[in-house]
Design a protein around this motif. Structure first.
Motif, short mmCIF file in Angstrom:
data_model
loop_
_atom_site.label_atom_id
_atom_site.label_comp_id
_atom_site.label_asym_id
_atom_site.label_seq_id
_atom_site.Cartn_x
_atom_site.Cartn_y
_atom_site.Cartn_z
N ASN A 115 85.11 5.57 -37.90
CA ASN A 115 84.58 4.29 -38.36
C ASN A 115 83.44 3.83 -37.45
O ASN A 115 83.32 4.26 -36.29
N GLU A 116 82.66 2.92 -37.97
CA GLU A 116 81.53 2.37 -37.21
C GLU A 116 81.99 1.78 -35.88
O GLU A 116 81.30 1.91 -34.86
N SER A 117 83.15 1.17 -35.85
CA SER A 117 83.64 0.51 -34.64
C SER A 117 83.96 1.50 -33.52
O SER A 117 84.04 1.12 -32.35
N GLN A 118 84.15 2.78 -33.86
CA GLN A 118 84.52 3.78 -32.85
C GLN A 118 83.30 4.47 -32.23
O GLN A 118 83.46 5.26 -31.30
N LEU A 119 82.11 4.19 -32.73
CA LEU A 119 80.92 4.89 -32.25
C LEU A 119 80.70 4.69 -30.75
O LEU A 119 80.41 5.65 -30.02
N GLY A 120 80.86 3.45 -30.28
CA GLY A 120 80.58 3.18 -28.86
C GLY A 120 81.55 3.84 -27.91
O GLY A 120 81.25 3.98 -26.72
#
Length: 735
Positions: free
Chosen positions: A398-403
């Motif tokens: 998910n987008e939230s896991q990119l960082g």
């Protein structure tokens, strides 16, 4: 104060002169013997004759002495011409305090490896340089400069040397680089060694084959070259160019070696290795054979019946790889006089498969509703699907896991309809691109263009190839649709469709796009950013651009069916596969450089300080450490002066190995050379003496300073004196 240039008369055959001077006494001896040959007797009638002769006695004596002088001069001219006299201005006069700073410049370009009779031109240059050192007078000093790219001051960086033995050792230890020359930098190096010298009398001797490629005037350095030669003139340095080259030399070279695939995997299609061989010689070359080697093991060979003068031959191999890892692939041809360009190499990292991270900006649980569902199926179809195994492995987050993800293990990162990025995420992606990774960005309804333009485009300085200037179309209303225009199909992403059947091409051009982001490429990026696919409106659909050591691909529409029907067409899987392969190509290109260029490998910042042992092509060891370079650690190695494989062994905590390959510039294989007039055109305003008789100079190298041989003028003078003697003898005998 500059002392005036002193000239001296030298002789190439001094013993002949010594014996000849003695021979000039013969006419005088004959004259004296003739006078003693007669006995004087007086008789009555003689007094009338004597009275008449006394009137002309003075004139007769003058005529006799004049004939004697002419005949003596004739002999002197003969022996002087046979002694090969010449005027010399270098090392000829040993006056108190009159020392000389002699700079020997050895051409270190690839063409100096040209061999005749098992001796290269560079060997000849070193032998002549050594002889010049031995012939240097006591008190003179020496500097040695290797003319290369970059040039190297071998002796004389801090100060010139008067120690002949040490200079001879340095000359013997010089190895020929396998690159070209930087003419401006080489003249700059010569000026530096002259600048540190306090000796006013200076000589610069170039030992070169005058290959045109080595002496070509730099396109952007004409003024710098003119300034460099002006400095030589200002220092009153006498320049001598000794030409070791020969016109019309034979040479064939492997000028190009490339793969038709940006990435090689075990499960992917077998790549084609394309080698180009050029005939630089003046004659047609017959039965040229090229051989393939993989990791030193001889593979198949191919041959062509002939290659025309100045022509090329193409050889196509299909190498196979049984194991993943770094491999050295080489193509070589039979030896000729210039052997260094008869082989070319590629350092090829072969992957078991490509790891791709798909970041979903709008995840959903229902099948084919999430942003990445169609892309996952296109890149890594299920095992039960027909066809060969995929060369790509995908992981979806998910987008939230990119960082929070470590991007280093992935060959490409695909960002699908990400709403916006944080500064930390952009920094992480930027560091990943510095390591040779690939980033693919798809548009969509979640995207906030202002955020992309501010952080990713960053006024044309960021990773994004183009700025988002608005949204075209309406995916909700679907009143109008846009189709793709692939143009000439030249870009690798769409090249597979070139020449395909109409129904195959229709699978691409028939896709409907209802909405897309209008992308504007700034003028200063048009040379780097390439449009792979456009819409029929003229706006770009897919743009590819290198950034740092990696590649960024920007797609104007969405990866799912929200804005386009493309994911439903058969052209979608092969195009998406090519997108990933192009994005992941950065890690292949960083392994192969041109001789003289440094090779770099960027790695995660955490491994900075790791020791790396490098084995050079000549098996000489070298050691470096990974340096911190911003948000990455960097392997940077500059000493790539030799062509061949450089093997890097990383110490703990990495404990891995990498192969790099350096190849010579193909232009160095062209044997075309300059003559005196060509050199004057290449280096305008340079005052130099041009010599070609280097074989004769090897036995008497001090004669390189000659300004002109005098035996021809002496022979002309002899011819004139013979005519004068004949006329005088006739004239005086008729009184």
């Amino acid at each position: 104060m500059h002392l005036p240039v002193l000239w001296a008369l030298g002789f190439g055959a001094l013993p002949i002169l010594q014996f000849g001077i003695a021979a000039t006494a013969l006419p005088i001896l004959i004259h004296l013997l003739n006078r003693r040959k007669y006995r004087e007797m007086r008789w009555a009638a003689m007094r009338f004759l004597i009275a008449a002769m006394r009137k002309n006695q003075r004139r007769v004596k003058v005529e006799q002495w004049l004939l004697l002088a002419i005949r003596t001069l004739v002999i002197l001219l003969v022996v002087s011409a046979m002694a090969k006299p010449f005027l010399e201005s270098m090392g000829a006069i040993a006056l108190p305090g009159q020392r000389t700073h002699r700079v020997l410049v050895l051409d270190g370009s690839l063409s100096m490896a040209y061999s005749t009779a098992d001796k290269t031109r560079f060997d000849q240059a070193k032998a002549l340089a050594a002889q010049l050192v031995r012939d240097t007078r006591r008190g003179d000093v020496l500097s040695i400069v290797l003319m290369a790219d970059p040039p190297r001051i071998v002796v004389g960086d801090a100060s010139p040397s008067a120690n002949q033995a040490e200079v001879l050792k340095e000359i013997e230890s010089i190895n020929l680089p396998h690159g070209g020359t930087d003419l401006v930098a080489s003249f700059g190096a010569i000026d530096r060694v002259l600048e540190v010298s306090t000796i006013p009398r200076k000589e610069v001797i170039f030992l070169t084959d005058l290959q045109a490629a080595s002496w070509r005037r730099p396109e952007s350095g004409g003024e710098a070259l003119k300034s460099a030669t002006a400095k030589l003139a200002a220092r009153r340095a006498q320049s001598v160019v000794i030409d070791l080259g020969v016109d019309g030399g034979e040479n064939r070279a492997v000028t190009d070696l490339r793969l038709d695939a940006p990435v090689v995997t075990l499960n992917g299609p077998a790549p084609k290795l394309i080698a180009t061989v050029r005939n630089f010689g003046p004659n047609v070359t017959s039965n040229v054979k090229a051989r393939l080697l993989i990791d030193g093991q001889l593979g198949p060979d191919q041959s062509v019946p002939e290659i025309a003068v100045g022509g090329d031959a193409t050889f196509v191999f299909t190498p196979g790889f049984a194991t993943p890892g770094d491999h050295l692939v080489e193509v070589r041809i039979d030896d000729d006089p210039l052997m260094l360009d008869n082989k070319r190499r590629i350092a090829l990292p072969v992957r078991e498969f490509l790891n791709v991270l798909l970041v979903d900006g709008h995840p959903k649980a229902e099948p084919f509703q999430a942003e990445t569902d169609y892309l996952t199926q296109a890149l890594n179809p299920e095992a039960k699907s027909a066809g060969s195994p995929s060369q790509i492995r995908t992981e979806v987050v998910n987008e939230s896991q990119l960082g929070n993800r470590d991007l280093a293990p992935f060959d490409a990162v695909v960002l699908c309809n990400i709403a916006q990025f944080t500064g930390a995420e952009v920094s992480s992606l930027d560091a990943y691109l510095k390591q040779g990774g690939g980033v693919v960005l798809f548009g969509g309804d979640q995207v906030i263009p202002e955020n992309y333009n501010q952080l990713l485009f960053a006024d044309g300085k960021g990773m994004l190839p183009a700025m988002m200037t608005g949204v075209v179309g309406d995916a909700q209303a679907r009143r109008s649709a846009f189709e793709f225009d692939a143009g000439d199909f030249k870009h690798p992403i769409v090249n597979a469709f070139a020449g395909a059947a109409a129904n195959v091409i229709a699978g691409l051009t028939g896709a409907k796009t209802w909405q897309y982001h209008r992308l504007k490429i700034p003028e200063d990026r048009r040379s780097m950013a390439r449009v792979a696919l456009s819409f029929d409106s003229g706006d770009p659909a897919i743009i590819e651009m290198p950034h740092h050591r990696g590649t960024v691909i920007q797609v104007a529409t969405s990866a799912d069916t929200g804005w386009s029907t493309w994911p439903l067409h058969q052209s979608y899987p092969p195009i998406m596969e090519q997108v990933i392969l192009q994005a992941a190509s950065g890690r292949l290109s960083e392994r192969n450089v041109r001789v003289g260029q440094p090779f770099d490998q960027a790695l995660p910042a955490a491994v900075a300080g790791t020791s790396v042992e490098i084995t050079r092509p000549d098996d000489a060891p070298a050691s470096v450490k990974l340096q911190t370079a911003g948000d990455v650690s960097l392997l940077h190695y500059e000493d790539t002066d030799l062509s061949g494989a450089y093997r890097a062994k990383f110490g703990p905590p990495m404990a891995t190995e990498s192969i790099f390959a350096a190849n010579p510039d193909p232009i160095e294989s062209d044997p075309l050379k300059l003559d005196r007039s060509g050199l004057k055109d290449a280096v305008p305003g340079w005052d130099f003496t041009y010599l070609t008789n280097w074989k004769d100079l090897t036995g008497n190298a001090s004669s390189v300073g000659r300004r002109g041989e005098l035996h021809r003028p002496l022979l002309y003078a002899l011819l004139v004196m013979l005519m004068v003697e004949s006329f005088a003898a006739w004239k005086f005998g008729h009184h």
